[in-house]
Design a protein around this motif. Sequence first.
Motif, short mmCIF file in Angstrom:
data_model
loop_
_atom_site.label_atom_id
_atom_site.label_comp_id
_atom_site.label_asym_id
_atom_site.label_seq_id
_atom_site.Cartn_x
_atom_site.Cartn_y
_atom_site.Cartn_z
N MET A 1 61.21 43.87 38.82
CA MET A 1 59.82 44.31 39.22
C MET A 1 58.89 43.12 38.76
N ASP A 2 57.67 42.98 39.86
CA ASP A 2 56.97 41.71 39.36
C ASP A 2 55.39 42.14 39.44
N ILE A 3 54.52 41.17 39.17
CA ILE A 3 53.03 41.38 38.92
C ILE A 3 52.52 41.95 40.21
N ASN A 4 53.04 41.87 41.31
CA ASN A 4 52.55 42.57 42.63
C ASN A 4 53.19 43.96 42.97
N TYR A 5 53.68 44.46 42.08
CA TYR A 5 54.15 45.76 42.07
C TYR A 5 55.33 45.89 43.10
N ASN A 6 55.94 44.97 43.27
CA ASN A 6 57.46 44.78 43.93
C ASN A 6 58.43 45.38 43.20
N ILE A 7 59.09 46.20 43.61
CA ILE A 7 60.43 46.54 42.84
C ILE A 7 61.56 46.58 43.59
N SER A 8 62.67 46.36 42.99
CA SER A 8 64.02 46.38 43.89
C SER A 8 65.06 46.71 42.93
N PHE A 9 66.11 47.55 43.71
CA PHE A 9 67.23 48.05 43.14
C PHE A 9 68.33 47.63 44.29
N ILE A 10 69.40 46.59 43.71
CA ILE A 10 70.26 46.27 44.39
C ILE A 10 71.77 46.34 44.08
#
Length: 204
Positions: A109-118
């Motif tokens: 998860m990052d400061i730009n509210y991008n979230i990723s589950f892989i």
Amino acid sequence: MQSRTYLYDLLVSTLFTEGLDSDMDLWALGFTAIWVKGADLDTLARTFGMDLATRTPCHLSEILDHAIDDGSRWVGEANGWIGIVPAQADREVVRSVAEGGREALGFSMDINYNISFIYARDGRMIVSFDPSSPPERYGDDPHALDHLMDGLRFQIITEADNPDDLVEIDESISSALALIGRLTETDIATDWFQAQHSRVQPAS
């Protein structure tokens, strides 16, 4: 009864201990982690540039200061899985780490509210999705983890007739962390966030 955001709240309280900037939050800091099954620590040390000779006991709550000071990573082992924080966890890294019959999963998860589950297995990217929008899934088998998602809530819902139906970003992240626990067959709180594992400095 635990709150629906329990794991997110626990991660925040674990990382942000006394003495750190109270104005920072998990989004500003960002969070990346990878878990791997089927690889030994020596192999992962080479992959992620770690010097195992520097390995010392460490709780996750202590790693932020060390990471800022010298680039250390937190390395934990539970139930045959090795977790590394922080660790680059994009699709290609997770897929490549899973080559040779291994399993790997990444969360970021990052400061730009991008979230990723892989999740990857044997060099194949099985499923990848954004926990805030799980219907958009990618990979060779996008529904491979559906059987582990019972009771978890990902899709962001900001308006609903019943307040209990609302799903906010913190709950989606908690659900993703719970899914990691189910996939690794561990208790994400006691086996990872609260347990003492190791910190390892980068290889020179």
